[in-house]
Design an enzyme around this catalytic site. Sequence first.
Site, PDB file in Angstrom:
ATOM      1  N   ARG A 378       0.828  -1.205   0.000  1.00  0.00           N
ATOM      2  CA  ARG A 378       0.000   0.000   0.000  1.00  0.00           C
ATOM      3  C   ARG A 378       0.864   1.257   0.000  1.00  0.00           C
ATOM      4  O   ARG A 378       0.423   2.327  -0.409  1.00  0.00           O
ATOM      5  CB  ARG A 378      -0.925  -0.007   1.220  1.00  0.00           C
ATOM      6  CG  ARG A 378      -1.959   1.102   1.212  1.00  0.00           C
ATOM      7  CD  ARG A 378      -3.017   0.890   2.259  1.00  0.00           C
ATOM      8  NE  ARG A 378      -2.461   0.684   3.576  1.00  0.00           N
ATOM      9  CZ  ARG A 378      -3.167   0.315   4.640  1.00  0.00           C
ATOM     10  NH1 ARG A 378      -4.447   0.085   4.513  1.00  0.00           N
ATOM     11  NH2 ARG A 378      -2.598   0.159   5.817  1.00  0.00           N
ATOM     12  N   LEU A 382      -0.656   2.433  -4.995  1.00  0.00           N
ATOM     13  CA  LEU A 382      -1.616   3.521  -5.178  1.00  0.00           C
ATOM     14  C   LEU A 382      -0.976   4.903  -5.075  1.00  0.00           C
ATOM     15  O   LEU A 382      -1.302   5.793  -5.876  1.00  0.00           O
ATOM     16  CB  LEU A 382      -2.773   3.369  -4.189  1.00  0.00           C
ATOM     17  CG  LEU A 382      -3.727   2.212  -4.515  1.00  0.00           C
ATOM     18  CD1 LEU A 382      -4.739   2.031  -3.396  1.00  0.00           C
ATOM     19  CD2 LEU A 382      -4.435   2.444  -5.835  1.00  0.00           C
ATOM     20  N   VAL A 500     -10.306   1.169  -3.012  1.00  0.00           N
ATOM     21  CA  VAL A 500      -9.589  -0.094  -2.811  1.00  0.00           C
ATOM     22  C   VAL A 500      -8.509   0.028  -1.737  1.00  0.00           C
ATOM     23  O   VAL A 500      -8.109   1.121  -1.364  1.00  0.00           O
ATOM     24  CB  VAL A 500      -8.966  -0.592  -4.132  1.00  0.00           C
ATOM     25  CG1 VAL A 500     -10.046  -0.807  -5.174  1.00  0.00           C
ATOM     26  CG2 VAL A 500      -7.934   0.409  -4.658  1.00  0.00           C
ATOM     27  N   GLU A 501      -8.043  -1.122  -1.256  1.00  0.00           N
ATOM     28  CA  GLU A 501      -6.993  -1.232  -0.237  1.00  0.00           C
ATOM     29  C   GLU A 501      -7.304  -0.397   1.002  1.00  0.00           C
ATOM     30  O   GLU A 501      -6.446   0.270   1.568  1.00  0.00           O
ATOM     31  CB  GLU A 501      -5.619  -0.841  -0.826  1.00  0.00           C
ATOM     32  CG  GLU A 501      -5.129  -1.835  -1.863  1.00  0.00           C
ATOM     33  CD  GLU A 501      -3.675  -1.612  -2.254  1.00  0.00           C
ATOM     34  OE1 GLU A 501      -2.969  -0.891  -1.528  1.00  0.00           O
ATOM     35  OE2 GLU A 501      -3.254  -2.172  -3.278  1.00  0.00           O
ATOM     36  N   GLY A 502      -8.549  -0.462   1.429  1.00  0.00           N
ATOM     37  CA  GLY A 502      -9.002   0.301   2.586  1.00  0.00           C
ATOM     38  C   GLY A 502      -9.683   1.576   2.157  1.00  0.00           C
ATOM     39  O   GLY A 502      -9.031   2.521   1.735  1.00  0.00           O
TER      40      GLY A 502
END
Length: 823
Positions: A378, A382, A500-502
């Site tokens: 992460r 991103l 996405v990803e939290g």
Amino acid sequence: MSILAPFLALVLATLLVAYHRWSLAIFTALTATLLVAVALAGANLTATIVAAVLLAVVTLPLLITPLRQPLITAPLLKFYTKILPPLSDTEKTALEAGTVGFEGELFSGMPKWEQLLSQPKPVLTAEEQAFLDGPVEQACRMTNDWDITHVRNDMPPELWDYLKKQKFFGMIIPREYGGLGFSALAHHKVIQKLASISATLSSTVGVPNSLGPAELLLHYGTDEQKKHYLPRLADGREIPCFALTGPTAGSDATSLPDYGIVCEGDWNGARVLGVKLTFDKRYITLAPVATVIGLAFRLYDPNKLLGDEADRGITLALMPRETDGLNIGRRHFPLNCAFQNGPLHGKEVFLPLSQLIGGEDFIGQGWRMLVEVLSVGRAITLPSTSSGASKLAAVVTGAYARIRKQFGLSIGRFEGVEEALARIAGNAYACAALAQATAAAVDRGEKPAVPSAIAKYHATEMARAVAADAMDIHGGKGVILGPMNYLGRGWQAAPISITVEGANIMTRSLMIFGQGAIRCHPWVLKEMQAATHPDPEVRLREFDVNLFGHIGFAISNAVRSWIFGLFGARIGAAPGDAYTRRYYRKLNRYSANLALVADTSMLMLGGKLKFKEKLSGRLGDVLSHLYIASAMLKRYEDEGRPAAEQPLLALAFHESAHKIELALSGALRNFPIRPVGWLLWMLVFPWGRRAQAPSDRLGRRAAALLMSPSDARDRLADGIFLTPCENNPAGRINSFLPKVILAEPVERKFLKALKNSDIEALDFPAQLAEGVAEGWITAEEKLQLEELRALTWETITVDDFDPADLVSASLNREQRAAQHRAA
């Protein structure tokens, strides 16, 4: 001397010692010395004795450990254990995962800037740079985003093959397993460049190098698993995906309904012990084309085949695509974006225990494994994608705003457009510094749990803001999709990275401060660990040390906040040069403010704090912008303090300072216990909130940088794909800028003469011919203006289509089938 002198000496010593964080023993000695001095100078003897007694009453019980621990520490320890909030398994794992880097200094109230500035400048190896200049450049040249997103809804086969051949999917895999073994910085640079031409391309390359089987295998896989899978993942024989999210388990991934039952089953012709899995997953990137699937599930052993526990916890497995019972291949369609994403399902799908990642030794440790790996992935994918998109939008929007004219002026000269250009410049600069900082942290061996959450949230939010401003400036050019459009798909995709990803709402309100308050705080986690130590003597001793360290820390931050506020952060030791020293001093102030308000919040609210998500979000904003501002200053230092870059640094820094004070103001004005909020306000803002948004003058300078070639503009654009090839309209427009600027004086001269003439010709070629005949311009200048008109026309041109070209292929198939049936 005045009767107040001894007490003023006491106050002075307190302020001095607290500001510098000297020990209690030094405070006692210093205060006693000052009291003797004022007494000898003629201070009131009674007042001096009262002050001395007060000093003794306060300090002696604290200095004498055998007296302090039973009388003070023990009752406080008992009270502390009662108010200590219970932590869920999810929270415990998140707190224990990862490491603490410079973000811990930002929570200290007294950052050690040398720790940040002594870190080496991130630099690529020659091999990594060659990969960027060669295979990455070629992959970008092969990418036609309109063909990918509209015609195929996928990358073309030749691009897939090229990515596999050049080992794009194996950047994080060591060379010993056939991968490229690149640094996190190289990983960041590759994703950043790919994102500047196609979000589909960067996502496709980013996912296998982020949260997925490769990263998990590297950290936890058995030797057999590594030897089998890693070479195949590196060269693209295997395409991975990781299945975590399901219909009822998104942000709260520990509530997985997917389960596996330990049992015997058949595998490759043999009867083995394994797991029978039932699962329902969705939103899984690369799932439709994946050949090996990482799967998270909760493992149960009702027959106690593995031991005495029935619920063995979250566990991870690797599942080949051809596994019987796996239902995979259908696609989601995320906001018209073409990256492969879809659901997968299975009911009573059997896998042997050898397919569990890490084997039996890692049964039940799946959530910890995921959190540790996620903090690395992460931190790169991103943020790097956001950086690439923001940089591209910044430089091309600047070029477009210079080339595009309305009312006889470049639209970038209008203050409304200039204001948006300035926001783009500041956000792109901050986003680039943030993305590089988190990648550098990974290269230093950190597992940056808190910085990765900061980078994920703020980089994606800044990229969304940049996309919105760029779309506003481009107007119809950005709205009309087609091969000439380089913004529309990015604008459509912006909410995906937010989600996405939290999800960003959860990341801001729960994770950044929720983890940071404990992970980054110099005392809180130590106190929690001490309070739960099984040995009573050790528990009391360790809690005593950490408690009084924490008390001194809190007093110091209160004093430092008040003093910095009184003097407007114009005092205090700070690094930097004459230009940046003021910035470091401001961050010293805000660091003390954060530590003070965070400590007070935890003390007054206890376990209720984690439910005060608005307060948590605002304090998370303070920590985030401290980190972002630090990253920008580090970048500025690494680049050699370029003077031409100062408008961008100043703009982005003042924006962060403004947001820090807004967040602190919001936290204090809405503090749940109002009198406490009032007291904190007096310590944090003794003269009121002073930081303002960047000035119009500063915004004008930053906007101008985007619209004219310069070293600062080139540094901002560094690392993105700007080659002016056929499939890169953004690169072509950017390449027009120098020629357009050179032609502007000629254009102004020609238009002025034309306006004052009586020429009746309406078409541009005829006007140019008359201009040469009249002597307004030379023949060479005529050619220059013809080229200017062609470049301008290409810049503002949008696409149009035959209606049949916009009918979906599936509808065409249905129409053809209907015609065939009718015939």
